[in-house]
Design an enzyme around this catalytic site. Structure first.
Site, mmCIF file in Angstrom:
data_model
loop_
_atom_site.group_PDB
_atom_site.id
_atom_site.type_symbol
_atom_site.label_atom_id
_atom_site.label_comp_id
_atom_site.label_asym_id
_atom_site.label_seq_id
_atom_site.Cartn_x
_atom_site.Cartn_y
_atom_site.Cartn_z
ATOM 1 N N HIS A 88 -3.168 -9.622 11.818
ATOM 2 C CA HIS A 88 -2.313 -10.719 11.370
ATOM 3 C C HIS A 88 -2.375 -11.926 12.279
ATOM 4 O O HIS A 88 -2.223 -13.061 11.843
ATOM 5 C CB HIS A 88 -0.896 -10.218 11.132
ATOM 6 C CG HIS A 88 -0.841 -9.385 9.901
ATOM 7 N ND1 HIS A 88 -0.956 -8.028 9.923
ATOM 8 C CD2 HIS A 88 -0.778 -9.743 8.588
ATOM 9 C CE1 HIS A 88 -0.941 -7.563 8.683
ATOM 10 N NE2 HIS A 88 -0.827 -8.587 7.862
ATOM 11 N N ARG A 115 4.208 -14.707 3.131
ATOM 12 C CA ARG A 115 4.552 -13.494 3.883
ATOM 13 C C ARG A 115 5.886 -13.751 4.590
ATOM 14 O O ARG A 115 5.916 -14.404 5.637
ATOM 15 C CB ARG A 115 3.478 -13.189 4.928
ATOM 16 C CG ARG A 115 2.102 -12.794 4.369
ATOM 17 C CD ARG A 115 1.116 -12.631 5.525
ATOM 18 N NE ARG A 115 -0.100 -11.923 5.164
ATOM 19 C CZ ARG A 115 -1.251 -12.510 4.837
ATOM 20 N NH1 ARG A 115 -1.348 -13.832 4.787
ATOM 21 N NH2 ARG A 115 -2.322 -11.778 4.570
ATOM 22 N N GLU A 166 -2.497 -2.324 -2.750
ATOM 23 C CA GLU A 166 -3.196 -2.267 -1.458
ATOM 24 C C GLU A 166 -3.296 -0.841 -0.912
ATOM 25 O O GLU A 166 -3.676 -0.648 0.234
ATOM 26 C CB GLU A 166 -2.564 -3.223 -0.429
ATOM 27 C CG GLU A 166 -1.066 -3.209 -0.340
ATOM 28 C CD GLU A 166 -0.502 -4.324 0.542
ATOM 29 O OE1 GLU A 166 -1.238 -5.046 1.218
ATOM 30 O OE2 GLU A 166 0.741 -4.443 0.552
ATOM 31 N N ASN A 171 -7.031 -6.656 2.336
ATOM 32 C CA ASN A 171 -7.062 -6.372 3.786
ATOM 33 C C ASN A 171 -6.627 -4.935 4.026
ATOM 34 O O ASN A 171 -7.260 -4.194 4.781
ATOM 35 C CB ASN A 171 -6.107 -7.297 4.549
ATOM 36 C CG ASN A 171 -6.394 -8.753 4.296
ATOM 37 O OD1 ASN A 171 -7.510 -9.091 3.919
ATOM 38 N ND2 ASN A 171 -5.412 -9.610 4.492
ATOM 39 N N ASP A 172 -5.543 -4.555 3.381
ATOM 40 C CA ASP A 172 -5.079 -3.173 3.518
ATOM 41 C C ASP A 172 -5.869 -2.226 2.637
ATOM 42 O O ASP A 172 -6.194 -1.123 3.053
ATOM 43 C CB ASP A 172 -3.585 -3.086 3.170
ATOM 44 C CG ASP A 172 -2.722 -3.461 4.361
ATOM 45 O OD1 ASP A 172 -3.041 -3.029 5.475
ATOM 46 O OD2 ASP A 172 -1.748 -4.208 4.179
ATOM 47 N N ARG A 208 -7.727 -1.574 10.332
ATOM 48 C CA ARG A 208 -8.179 -2.971 10.230
ATOM 49 C C ARG A 208 -8.129 -3.727 11.550
ATOM 50 O O ARG A 208 -8.687 -4.812 11.663
ATOM 51 C CB ARG A 208 -7.382 -3.716 9.138
ATOM 52 C CG ARG A 208 -5.932 -3.919 9.456
ATOM 53 C CD ARG A 208 -5.152 -4.347 8.218
ATOM 54 N NE ARG A 208 -4.866 -5.769 8.190
ATOM 55 C CZ ARG A 208 -4.030 -6.341 7.316
ATOM 56 N NH1 ARG A 208 -3.415 -5.615 6.398
ATOM 57 N NH2 ARG A 208 -3.813 -7.630 7.349
ATOM 58 N N CYS A 232 -5.282 -11.575 -3.080
ATOM 59 C CA CYS A 232 -4.738 -12.436 -2.018
ATOM 60 C C CYS A 232 -5.157 -11.968 -0.621
ATOM 61 O O CYS A 232 -4.740 -12.542 0.372
ATOM 62 C CB CYS A 232 -3.215 -12.515 -2.106
ATOM 63 S SG CYS A 232 -2.401 -10.953 -1.772
HETATM 64 C C1 PEP Z 1 -3.526 -7.588 2.328
HETATM 65 O O1 PEP Z 1 -3.302 -6.458 2.773
HETATM 66 O O2 PEP Z 1 -4.630 -7.933 1.847
HETATM 67 C C2 PEP Z 1 -2.474 -8.606 2.349
HETATM 68 C C3 PEP Z 1 -2.616 -9.775 1.763
HETATM 69 O O3 PEP Z 1 -1.353 -8.308 3.061
HETATM 70 P P1 PEP Z 1 -1.279 -8.381 4.658
HETATM 71 O O4 PEP Z 1 -2.581 -8.973 5.154
HETATM 72 O O5 PEP Z 1 -0.101 -9.212 4.995
HETATM 73 O O6 PEP Z 1 -1.128 -6.951 5.041
HETATM 74 MG MG MG Z 2 -1.251 -5.906 3.190
#
Ligand code: PEP
Ligand code: MG
Length: 629
Positions: A240, A347, A482, A505-506, A516, A553
Site C-alpha cells: 500500500h 480506500r 479479491e 492486487n489481492d 504481495r 480496480c
Molecule cells: C486490490 O486488492 O486489488 C485492491 C484494489 O485493494 P487493496 O489494494 O486496497 O487491497
Molecule cells: Mg484488496
C-alpha cells in the site's frame, strides 16, 4: 528479479513504455569500469563512488537528489575515546544536539496539536520535560569528563541508567517515563550523528527517501511536496505504501536489499522507477544517459498531454469507461483532469491511517463529503474500511497475526466491530445526500459476509431515518472480488449486489499463494498467470449473465500492457490512479477490439505466465515502436 547490489554497470532502459530489455550503449569499457569502481568502493568507502542496486520498479519516473534516511531501527552508538582537551567541544556537541532536539519536538507538538488534538500533543510535553531535566543533563556532562568517552556513549549510558530506574518503579505513570526517555535518547543520538528518525520527517528541501521499509502510515505522514522519490530495501509492487507513491506520482523502487545500509544522509541518489534501479552517487556518464531518458519521457508526456482531450476509445471506436482510484480531493481533481467518468475506488482506510486513529462518524462524514464534492457530480465508490494485512492502525488491528493478509482484516474486522462499522456506514450514507455515492465491501469470501454487511447497512439506514437525516435510499451496493472463493461463487454474490470490482492486487496474491509484500518471492507474483486470466474471464462472464457491471480496480487496471486483455475478456470499466489514465487512453487508440479479442484467444492457449507476458509485451511494443526512439 530479486533485489540487491549487482556488479554491473547501469543499463539504459530501452523502451519508454516499461519494456524490461536493457541495452548497454557504451559496451565493455563501462562494464569493467563499473566492476572496478564497485570493488574499490568496498575497500575505501570513497563517498563519491557510484554504486548500483537493482530492485523492483514500483512507481514510474526518474529523479535524482540528496538522500534522506528514514530509519526504523535502533541507532548505532558510536564508541571512541576523547582527549581531555576535546571535552569542551564534546559538551558543545551535546548542547547543540539538545537545542535541535528541543526545536524538533516543539515542531512535532505543534503539528500534532493542529492535525490531531491537544491531548495527543501533550505527550510531547513530557518529552520536553526530559530534555530540561537538570539532573540528567548534568549527569551526561559529568560522564563525558569522567570517562573521557564520546558524547554518544555517555548519552546512551546515562539515559539507560534512568530508564532502568523508572522501569523498576511500581507507579505505572512513572514507569511510562521510561518510554519517553527511550524516544528522547534515540532522537538525541540521531541528531548527534546527523540522521533523521522515522515519523519525524520534516524535509526542508526536496530529497530522495531511503528506508528499509515503509508502512502506509509512514507514507501518509510524509510531506509529498518535498519528496523526490522513494527507495526501500523491502516491499512488493502492490504494497500500500507503493500504491500511495504511485497515486502521488512519486517515483519509487522497492526490494533493493541492503540499499539503506550503503546510503549516507546527503549522498546523491538517482532513482529509476521505470526499470527498478537505484544508484548512489551516479557518475557524469550515468547522469548524461539518464538525462537522455528523461528527455524521451518528456516527449511522451507532451504527447499524452496533447491527446488528453481525445475520447477514451479503441481504434474501432469502442468506448472505454475509465474511473480513478483516489484517496483525497486532490487526487479526485487529478482524476477529473484526466477525464475520469467517476471514482472507482476510494480506500477509506487512508483517512484512518493518516490520523492513525479511528475517526468519529462526523469526522468521517466531513472527509467523505469533501471527496464527493470534489467529484463534481461524478459518482464516488466508497469502500468500507480495509484495515489489516499491511495496513495497521495502532491499537486497532491484531499486531501478532501469523498471516496478517489472511487474517483479521477488512470486512472481517468490521463485522466484529459493530459500533465502528455502523459509524462508518452512517457517515457514508450521509455523504450520499451530497452527490452520487456507491458503497463497496472489501475482502468478501462468502455470501454470509455480504448478507451480514447489508444487515448492518439496513440498521444504519434505519438509525438515520429515525433521526430524519437525509441520504440516498437506493445507494448502489458492490463487493470486491479479491478472494478465490469469491471468484468461484461470483454468481451467488451477484444476486446480492449491484456491481463487482475486481481487486487484482489481492486476487493475485491469494490465487497464487504469493504474499504481495514479500520481495523474496516477488518473482512469483505474476498477474499474467493463466489462473488469473481464467478467473477474470469467469468474473466478467458472471457480470454479463447476471447483468451487473464489473470494474477492475487493482493495479493491473492502470497498466497499458493489460488493457487489450481486460477489454478483450469483456471488462466494463477500469479504475486506476489518476496519473495512469492518460496513458491508458493513449494506448487504447492504438488497437481495435478485434485485435484485443484475438490477443486473448492467443494467450488463453499459453500455459506459462512468461509466455503470456511476452505476447502481451510485443502486442504493446508493436503499437508504440514509433515512439521509443
Ligand atoms: C486490490 O486488492 O486489488 C485492491 C484494489 O485493494 P487493496 O489494494 O486496497 O487491497
Ligand atoms: Mg484488496
Amino acid at each position: 528479479m530479486s533485489g540487491g547490489r549487482k556488479l554491473l554497470f547501469s543499463p539504459l532502459p530501452l523502451s519508454e513504455f516499461g519494456k524490461k530489455d536493457f541495452v548497454f550503449p557504451l559496451g565493455g569499457m563501462i562494464h569493467s569500469e563499473g566492476l572496478f569502481i564497485l570493488m574499490k568502493a568496498k575497500k575505501t568507502k570513497d563517498p563519491k563512488e557510484e554504486v548500483i542496486f537493482y530492485g523492483l520498479p514500483a512507481s514510474p519516473g526518474v529523479v535524482h537528489g540528496p538522500a534522506f534516511r528514514f530509519l526504523h531501527n535502533d541507532v548505532e552508538v558510536l564508541k571512541y575515546q576523547v582527549k581531555e582537551s576535546d571535552h569542551e567541544s564534546e559538551i558543545e556537541r551535546f548542547e547543540e544536539a539538545l537545542k535541535i532536539t528541543h526545536s524538533q519536538i516543539l515542531q512535532i507538538r505543534d503539528d500534532v496539536a493542529k492535525n490531531l488534538s491537544e491531548k495527543e500533543a501533550s505527550i510531547f510535553d513530557a518529552h520536553l520535560l526530559v530534555l530540561e531535566d537538570k539532573a540528567l543533563l548534568d549527569d551526561v556532562v559529568n560522564e563525558i569528563k569522567k570517562s573521557g568517552q564520546n558524547v554518544e556513549q555517555c548519552v546512551d549510558r546515562v539515559t539507560r541508567k534512568y530508564m532502568d530506574f523508572f522501569n523498576k518503579l511500581e507507579d505505572e505513570y512513572l514507569r511510562e517515563r521510561s518510554a519517553d526517555l527511550s524516544d528522547i535518547s534515540k532522537r538525541l543520538l540521531r541528531n548527534l550523528i546527523g540522521e533523521t528518525a522515522a515519523g519525524t520527517a520534516f524535509l526542508e528541501q526536496p530529497k530522495v527517501l531511503v528506508s528499509e521499509d515503509l508502512t502506509p502510515s509512514d507514507t501518509a505522514s510524509l510531506d509529498r511536496s518535498k519528496l523526490l522519490g522513494i527507495a526501500t530495501d523491502t516491499g512488493g509492487m502492490t504494497s500500500h505504501a507503493v500504491i500511495m507513491a504511485r497515486a502521488s506520482s512519486v517515483p519509487a523502487v522497492v526490494g533493493l536489499r541492503g540499499f539503506s545500509d550503503e546510503v549516507q544522509n546527503g549522498d546523491f541518489i538517482l532513482i529509476d522507477g521505470f526499470d527498478g534501479i537505484a544508484i548512489i552517487n551516479p557518475g557524469e556518464s550515468t547522469l548524461f544517459r539518464y538525462g537522455k531518458v528523461k528527455v524521451r519521457r518528456k516527449k511522451i508526456k507532451d504527447l499524452l498531454e496533447e491527446e488528453a482531450t481525445l475520447p477514451a476509445q479503441t481504434k474501432d471506436l469502442q468506448k472505454l469507461t475509465l474511473l480513478a482510484n483516489a484517496d483525497s480531493p486532490e487526487e479526485v481533481a487529478k482524476g477529473i483532469e484526466n477525464d475520469c467518468v467517476g471514482i472507482g475506488l476510494f480506500r477509506t482506510e487512508s483517512i484512518f491511517l493518516r490520523k492513525n486513529q479511528i475517526p468519529s462518524e462526523d469526522e468521517q462524514f466531513e472527509e467523505y463529503v469533501k471527496i464527493v464534492e470534489a467529484a463534481k457530480g461524478r459518482f464516488v465508490t466508497i469502500r468500507t474500511l480495509d484495515i489489516g494485512g499491511d495496513k495497521n492502525l495502532t491499537g486497532v488491528s491484531h499486531d501478532n497475526e501469523q498471516n496478517p493478509f489472511m487474517g483479521f482484516r477488512a470486512i472481517r474486522y468490521c463485522l466484529r466491530n459493530p459500533d465502528l462499522f455502523l459509524d462508518q456506514l452512517r457517515a457514508i450514507l450521509r455523504a450520499s445526500a451530497h452527490g452520487p455515492v456507491r458503497l463497496m465491501f472489501p475482502m468478501i469470501s462468502g455470501v454470509g459476509e455480504i448478507v451480514r454487511a447489508k444487515e448492518f447497512l439496513f440498521t444504519a439506514k434505519r438509525q438515520l431515518e429515525e433521526k430524519g437525516i437525509n441520504f440516498d435510499h437506493d445507494i448502489s451496493i458492490g463487493c470486491m472480488i479479491e478472494t478465490p472463493s469469491a471468484v468461484m461463487i461470483a454468481d451467488f454474490l451477484a444476486a446480492e449486489v449491484d456491481f463487482f470490482s475486481v481487486g487484482t492486487n489481492d486476487l493475485v496474491q491469494y490465487l497464487l499463494a504469493v504474499d504481495r509484500v514479500n520481495n523474496q518471492i516477488a518473482y512469483l507474483y505474476e498477474p499474467q498467470h493463466p489462473a488469473v486470466i481464467r478467473s477474470l474471464r469467469k468474473i466478467f462472464e458472471v457480470g454479463r449473465t447476471k447483468k451487473i457491471s464489473v470494474t477492475v480496480c487493482g493495479e493491473i487496471a492502470g497498466d497499458p500492457h493489460f488493457l487489450p486483455i481486460l477489454l478483450g475478456l469483456g471488462v466494463d470499466s477500469l479504475s486506476a490512479s489518476s496519473p495512469l489514465l492518460a496513458e491508458l487512453k493513449f494506448f487504447a487508440r492504438r488497437f481495435s477490439m478485434k485485435e484485443a479479442k484475438s490477443l486473448v484467444q492467443e494467450i488463453e492457449q499459453l500455459t506459462r505466465p512468461n509466455e503470456i507476458k511476452q505476447v502481451m509485451n510485443s502486442f504493446y511494443e508493436d503499437r508504440v515502436s514509433d515512439l521509443t526512439e
